[in-house]
Design a protein around this motif. Structure first.
Motif, short mmCIF file in Angstrom:
data_model
loop_
_atom_site.label_atom_id
_atom_site.label_comp_id
_atom_site.label_asym_id
_atom_site.label_seq_id
_atom_site.Cartn_x
_atom_site.Cartn_y
_atom_site.Cartn_z
N GLN A 160 10.34 -16.77 15.06
CA GLN A 160 9.03 -16.27 14.61
C GLN A 160 8.45 -15.27 15.60
OE1 GLN A 160 8.80 -20.49 14.59
NE2 GLN A 160 6.95 -20.27 13.39
N GLY A 212 -0.07 -16.15 24.48
CA GLY A 212 0.90 -16.97 23.77
C GLY A 212 0.35 -18.32 23.32
N GLY A 213 1.01 -18.83 22.28
CA GLY A 213 0.59 -20.09 21.68
C GLY A 213 0.74 -21.27 22.63
N SER A 214 1.72 -21.20 23.51
CA SER A 214 1.93 -22.32 24.43
C SER A 214 0.73 -22.45 25.38
CB SER A 214 3.22 -22.11 25.24
OG SER A 214 4.31 -21.95 24.36
N ASN A 258 -2.29 -23.62 23.30
CA ASN A 258 -2.37 -25.07 23.06
C ASN A 258 -2.84 -25.80 24.32
OD1 ASN A 258 -1.64 -25.23 20.33
ND2 ASN A 258 0.54 -25.08 20.79
N HIS A 300 5.10 -28.48 17.79
CA HIS A 300 5.87 -27.59 18.66
C HIS A 300 5.99 -28.19 20.08
CE1 HIS A 300 6.54 -23.91 21.16
NE2 HIS A 300 7.38 -23.66 20.17
N SER A 341 5.54 -27.07 22.84
CA SER A 341 4.49 -26.68 23.79
C SER A 341 3.37 -27.72 23.82
CB SER A 341 3.93 -25.30 23.46
OG SER A 341 3.33 -25.29 22.19
N GLY A 358 1.61 -23.92 10.30
CA GLY A 358 2.55 -24.92 9.98
C GLY A 358 3.48 -25.20 11.17
N THR A 378 6.91 -25.56 13.40
CA THR A 378 7.88 -24.52 13.75
C THR A 378 9.16 -24.63 12.92
OG1 THR A 378 7.01 -24.63 15.97
CG2 THR A 378 9.09 -23.46 15.71
N ASP A 406 -2.77 -26.49 15.50
CA ASP A 406 -1.85 -25.48 16.00
C ASP A 406 -1.46 -24.59 14.82
OD1 ASP A 406 0.11 -23.88 16.99
OD2 ASP A 406 1.40 -25.50 17.75
N ALA A 426 -0.49 -21.47 15.17
CA ALA A 426 0.15 -20.31 15.79
C ALA A 426 0.81 -19.44 14.72
CB ALA A 426 1.18 -20.78 16.83
N ASP A 460 -1.57 -17.20 16.61
CA ASP A 460 -0.79 -16.14 17.26
C ASP A 460 -0.78 -14.86 16.42
OD1 ASP A 460 -0.07 -17.86 19.27
OD2 ASP A 460 2.06 -17.91 18.79
N HIS A 508 1.08 -12.36 17.36
CA HIS A 508 2.44 -11.82 17.48
C HIS A 508 3.40 -12.54 16.55
CE1 HIS A 508 1.87 -14.94 20.52
NE2 HIS A 508 3.13 -15.26 20.32
N LYS A 509 2.88 -13.45 15.75
CA LYS A 509 3.72 -14.05 14.72
C LYS A 509 3.44 -13.36 13.38
CE LYS A 509 4.93 -18.44 16.84
NZ LYS A 509 4.51 -18.16 18.23
C1 LIG Z 1 3.66 -23.93 15.77
C2 LIG Z 1 3.89 -23.22 17.07
N1 LIG Z 1 3.06 -23.45 18.10
C3 LIG Z 1 3.22 -22.83 19.28
C4 LIG Z 1 4.25 -21.96 19.50
C5 LIG Z 1 4.41 -21.29 20.84
O1 LIG Z 1 3.94 -20.01 20.78
P1 LIG Z 1 4.35 -18.90 21.87
O2 LIG Z 1 5.78 -18.63 21.67
O3 LIG Z 1 3.45 -17.76 21.54
O4 LIG Z 1 4.05 -19.48 23.23
C6 LIG Z 1 5.16 -21.69 18.46
C7 LIG Z 1 6.29 -20.75 18.66
O5 LIG Z 1 7.13 -20.57 17.84
C8 LIG Z 1 4.96 -22.33 17.22
O6 LIG Z 1 5.80 -22.13 16.19
#
Ligand SMILES: Cc1ncc(COP(=O)(O)O)c(C=O)c1O
Length: 480
Positions: free
Chosen positions: A90, A148-150, A153, A189, A191, A244, A246, A271, A273, A300, A302-303
């Motif tokens: 993604q 970033g999503g990590s 979160n 995820h 993260s 949703g 990952t 989440d 993202a 996110d 960037h997704k």
């Molecule tokens: C549901 C979900 N949360 C968090 C993340 C992490 O995001 P990032 O890669 O921007 O750190 C992802 C990455 O695929 C994700 O699918």
């Protein structure tokens, strides 16, 4: 001869090199979007290491074309996410316009921790955050853009800890109260589990909730998770819902989860993202019903907003709580001059980053120039295509669709006649994927679901056609 500092910063040199670089990037874009090159020009890691010199010259290179030659090699050997046959992880095929903004932001390098270091990007960030919040029914949301999503979160969970722990975990440390825990589904995820460990709660402080056959959290199992936490002497602070997930894009049932959180005074973190962008599509926004009851949401760009990595919004329903993650004072940066919205102009108060990139620029400019409908159309287009692909798989006797896609992630298995047994089928998926990826013709990934190893596609390049997907099925058959 050593290069002078003046020369290194010379505007005319940049103009000349920059024009040539943009030409090369445009050529890459043409070849990638036309499908005239490999998706991933596969090379094993050790070979890649050999291709790129491990040493650097003491003096500048005299060849004026060196920069172009080097960038040509980078483009040629890199993974082409703009290729219509990229259907893998993604990560977006970024809008060229948004990518160009990266260069603007990089050259200006306005670091953003405090208003004075990034005035324009600060104002843009404020508007982008408010706009995103309003899309998901959180008109008073405040928050921050982060990398970033990590990290997003982690930021949201830090706030949950500060608000719901019942003691000042930030200042006094975790030993000041009972052991904490976080409740989330087995499909969250990774993260999330990392964030929980980093919070000091310990990885075993993650209480898993089982999922249903569609990989959605089972709200009827939340009570048992809560009881398990209490039995273990732990204080739950939050429930994490995915919108949703990952692996499959499953959206947890947000409304019953929000009811549960309200009844038990738990923080609800969504989440989103990948999936929060569904809010931009009139056709699909209902999938997110209940997201407006979340205390925090991660989204996110960037997704599913065609933006170059990384840019993540962390949104807090109660704006004041956007300051909770980092309950810290740094008097050399921040002067405590907030208004009723807090010290919103000093974005470093709300993010793990001190210096950060001008993250808002690429989003703000794309929204301003292309208009908001464009992004909603993109979501609708990719989600629609995932449903058509699901029908294509159902119609093919040698393929099995894992589950009906909730978003634009489609998981399936190749199961031709004559191959039986879980082990043999798992090995087949892995073998076929590797062959296809190494051929450079497509890029897809794989995931383990309850039925075994599945091939996994995310249809997020809007240039991918249904013919490309039919060709993918043929390529899988040929690679077996
Ligand atoms: C549901 C979900 N949360 C968090 C993340 C992490 O995001 P990032 O890669 O921007 O750190 C992802 C990455 O695929 C994700 O699918």
């Amino acid at each position: 001869m050593t290069m002078s500092f003046r020369e290194a910063y010379a505007a005319e040199r940049f103009r000349a090199d920059g024009h040539r670089l943009i030409d090369r990037l445009a050529d890459y874009l043409q070849r990638a979007t036309d499908g005239q090159r490999a998706v991933l020009p596969w090379a094993p890691p050790a070979e890649m290491l050999q291709r790129w010199p491990a040493t650097f010259p003491d003096e500048p290179v005299a060849d004026p074309d060196a920069i172009v030659k080097m960038i040509d090699a980078v483009l040629e050997q890199s993974h082409a996410l703009h290729h219509p046959r990229y259907v893998g992880h993604q990560v977006s095929a970024p809008l060229p316009l948004a990518a160009a903004m990266e260069m603007v932001g990089a050259l200006l390098n306005n670091g953003m921790a405090v208003y004075e270091m990034g005035p324009v990007a600060t104002a843009m960030e404020h508007h982008v955050v408010r706009w995103l919040g309003s899309r998901i029914g959180l008109p008073n949301a405040q928050g921050v853009l982060t990398s970033g999503g990590s990290i997003g979160n982690l930021t949201a969970l830090l706030a949950a800890r500060q608000v719901k722990a019942g003691f000042d975990a930030w200042n006094d440390g975790l030993h000041a109260g009972p052991p904490l825990c976080v409740i989330g589904s087995t499909q969250a995820h990774y993260s999330i589990a990392r964030a929980v460990a980093m919070l000091g709660v310990g990885a075993r402080g993650m209480i898993d909730v089982p999922v249903d056959a569609q990989y959605r959290m089972r709200p009827d199992a939340l009570a048992a998770a809560l009881a398990a936490a209490h039995d273990a002497g732990k204080r739950p602070i939050a429930v994490i819902a995915s919108a949703g997930s990952t692996a499959t894009g499953a959206i947890d049932p947000l409304e019953p989860i929000a009811d549960f959180c309200a009844a038990h005074d738990l923080w609800l973190h969504v989440d989103g993202a990948h999936g929060a962008s569904a809010a931009l599509s009139p056709r699909y926004r209902d999938l997110l019903r209940g997201i407006e009851r979340a205390d925090s949401v991660v989204w996110d760009m960037h997704k599913m907003m065609m933006t170059p990595a990384l840019v993540t919004a962390v949104l807090f329903k109660d704006g004041a709580r956007s300051y909770a993650p980092f309950a810290q004072e740094a008097s050399y940066l921040f002067h405590g001059e907030g208004d009723e919205d807090g010290e919103w102009w000093n974005v470093g108060l709300r993010t793990v980053e001190c210096t950060k990139r001008m993250l808002s620029l690429k989003v703000y400019v794309a929204l301003s120039l292309f208009g908001t409908r464009f992004f909603g159309d993109y979501v609708t287009h990719t989600f629609d295509q995932a449903r058509r692909f699901a029908r294509m798989l159902e119609a093919a006797p040698d393929f099995a669709l894992a589950i009906e896609p909730a978003l634009n992630i489609v998981c399936f298995r190749y199961q031709p006649a004559g191959v039986h047994g879980r082990e043999a089928l798992d090995a087949l998926q892995t073998r076929v994927r590797r062959r296809i990826v190494e051929s450079g013709r497509f890029y897809l990934v794989q995931t383990a679901l309850s039925g075994g190893v599945h091939l996994r596609t995310t249809l997020m390049n809007p240039l991918t056609t249904d013919d490309d997907l039919a060709a993918l099925l043929d390529a899988i058959r040929a690679a077996a």
